[in-house]
Enzyme design. Structure first.
Site, PDB file in Angstrom:
ATOM      1  N   PRO A   1       0.822  -1.220   0.000  1.00 42.61           N
ATOM      2  CG  PRO A   1      -0.085  -1.073   2.154  1.00 42.61           C
ATOM      3  CD  PRO A   1       0.669  -1.995   1.246  1.00 42.61           C
TER       4      PRO A   1
ATOM      5  CD  GLU B   1       1.536  -4.702  10.912  1.00 43.02           C
ATOM      6  OE1 GLU B   1       2.054  -3.618  10.639  1.00 43.02           O
ATOM      7  OE2 GLU B   1       0.311  -4.886  10.954  1.00 43.02           O
TER       8      GLU B   1
ATOM      9  NE  ARG C   1      -8.602  -6.245 -20.055  1.00 45.32           N
ATOM     10  CZ  ARG C   1      -8.925  -5.195 -20.777  1.00 45.32           C
ATOM     11  NH1 ARG C   1      -8.109  -4.163 -20.837  1.00 45.32           N
ATOM     12  NH2 ARG C   1     -10.053  -5.155 -21.450  1.00 45.32           N
TER      13      ARG C   1
ATOM     14  CG  ASP D   1     -10.629  -1.160 -22.671  1.00 41.44           C
ATOM     15  OD1 ASP D   1     -11.813  -1.269 -23.018  1.00 41.44           O
ATOM     16  OD2 ASP D   1      -9.842  -2.113 -22.555  1.00 41.44           O
TER      17      ASP D   1
END
Ligand code: SAM
Length: 254
Positions: free
Chosen positions: A91, A118, A156, A171
């Site tokens: 993150p 963690e 993709r 897209d």
């Protein structure tokens, strides 16, 4: 493309082998995905992969040794001369984007490290990893789902994976705009009709309508994505008119 994933939960990746486009990519040999259990690179009797953080605090951290050994083993076996992106899902990483997916899709080999608990010992990040990716400003339990998100969006884009019937160029996020609205049969449903122009068969008009709709939609939902310099005069005017109409509406409400 060869993809190697280091994880404590290899079974989570099984679904990739049996689903739609990804299954086709694997079966056609365009993507070769190898899942490695970090535990297999431990040397102790209990296959310990985690330990307490120095300095105290809650939770456990993934130890550096099995992760370093796994990555070094993969690189040695595949091609020691090659410079391979070693990607840590975290993150704290750079937010993932379509342009990152496009860049990574051009590599022949990628290695992903999924953290857990963690997270991982800082030395993995400092001395092994070449890139850190976050899939959003929230915290997952482990890097597995994040790795699958990234792998899906990269695969993709590999030529041949989507088949000739689908092209990713239109897209959302591929050309600076969100995609235009799409409709399929029936032409009328519960009194809601498909826009006439889409039934007209006039390809030039359809392309023009779609481009306008993509601009309006992006302006409504993600105005910060619009790079005005990439638009022609008529499109810039469309933006100005839409913004003016919005301001007039707001003023009337007040
Ligand atoms: N303590 C870490 C921190 O605050 O940065 C969070 C650890 S998280 C509970 C466990 C693992 O999930 C991370 O090591 C990472 O691999 C993965 N992860 C969690 N959120 C993520 C995100 N937004 N993007 C990518 N990976 C994520």
């Amino acid at each position: 493309m060869r993809i190697d994933v280091l994880t404590l939960f290899p079974r989570m990746f099984e679904m990739l082998n049996d689903t739609g486009i990804f299954q086709r990519a694997i079966n056609s040999g365009l993507v070769n995905i190898n899942i490695h259990n970090i535990r297999d690179y431990t040397h102790d009797k209990h296959h310990v992969v985690d330990d307490y953080p120095y300095g105290g605090g809650a939770g456990m951290l993934l130890k550096p040794e099995p992760i370093f050994e796994a990555v070094e083993d993969i690189i040695m076996k595949v091609n020691p001369q090659e410079s391979v992106p070693i990607i840590l899902l975290t993150p704290q990483g750079i937010p993932f984007s379509q342009s990152a997916a496009r860049r990574l899709s051009k590599h022949e080999h990628l290695v992903f490290i999924c953290g857990h608990y963690e997270g991982v010992d800082e030395r993995v990040r400092q001395y092994l990893v070449s890139e850190e990716i976050s899939i959003g400003d929230y915290v997952l339990t482990g890097g597995e789902l994040a790795a699958m998100v990234v792998i899906d969006s990269i695969s993709r884009l590999i030529p041949g994976v989507l088949g000739s019937e689908y092209s990713p160029e239109n897209d959302s996020h591929s050309f600076g705009l969100l995609e235009y609205p799409q409709y399929t049969r029936p032409a009328e449903y519960r009194g809601w009709s498909v826009p006439e122009v889409l039934l007209s068969g006039n390809h030039a008009q359809i392309a023009k309508w779609r481009r306008r709709q993509a601009i309006i939609r992006t302006l409504e939902r993600r105005p910060e994505l619009i790079d005005k310099s990439s638009l022609n005069r008529e499109e810039q005017e469309l933006i100005e008119q839409t913004q003016k109409a919005e301001t007039d509406k707001d003023t009337r409400v007040e």
